[in-house]
Design a protein around this motif. Structure first.
Motif, PDB file in Angstrom:
ATOM      1  N   THR A  31       0.791  -1.231   0.000  1.00  0.00           N
ATOM      2  CA  THR A  31       0.000   0.000   0.000  1.00  0.00           C
ATOM      3  C   THR A  31       0.826   1.287   0.000  1.00  0.00           C
ATOM      4  N   SER A  33       4.203   3.249  -1.593  1.00  0.00           N
ATOM      5  CA  SER A  33       5.316   3.273  -2.540  1.00  0.00           C
ATOM      6  C   SER A  33       5.794   4.710  -2.740  1.00  0.00           C
ATOM      7  N   SER A  53       2.968   7.398  -2.613  1.00  0.00           N
ATOM      8  CA  SER A  53       1.657   6.879  -2.973  1.00  0.00           C
ATOM      9  C   SER A  53       1.124   5.978  -1.875  1.00  0.00           C
ATOM     10  N   LYS A  55      -2.140   3.521  -1.170  1.00  0.00           N
ATOM     11  CA  LYS A  55      -3.309   2.861  -1.772  1.00  0.00           C
ATOM     12  C   LYS A  55      -4.193   2.322  -0.652  1.00  0.00           C
TER      13      LYS A  55
END
Length: 56
Positions: A31, A33, A53, A55
């Motif tokens: 999740t 990066s 990032s 997620k």
């Protein structure tokens, strides 16, 4: 820890000059990066960008 690495490079020719770029990305977990990119247009400037990032 999930290890997912991404490395890219590019060169583009256009009417205004050449653009060189390199980027690297890493997935710390499924999740989370991160990515770091650098670009060098034919002018004297340089562009550096970093992103994170998440997620969900």
């Amino acid at each position: 820890m999930q290890q997912s690495k991404y490395l890219s490079k590019s060169a583009t020719d256009s009417t205004s000059g050449v653009l060189y770029g390199v980027g690297v990305g890493y997935a710390f977990t499924p999740t989370i990066s991160a990515r770091l990119e650098a670009q060098k247009p034919s002018s004297d400037t340089s562009n550096v960008a970093a992103s994170l990032s998440l997620k969900f």
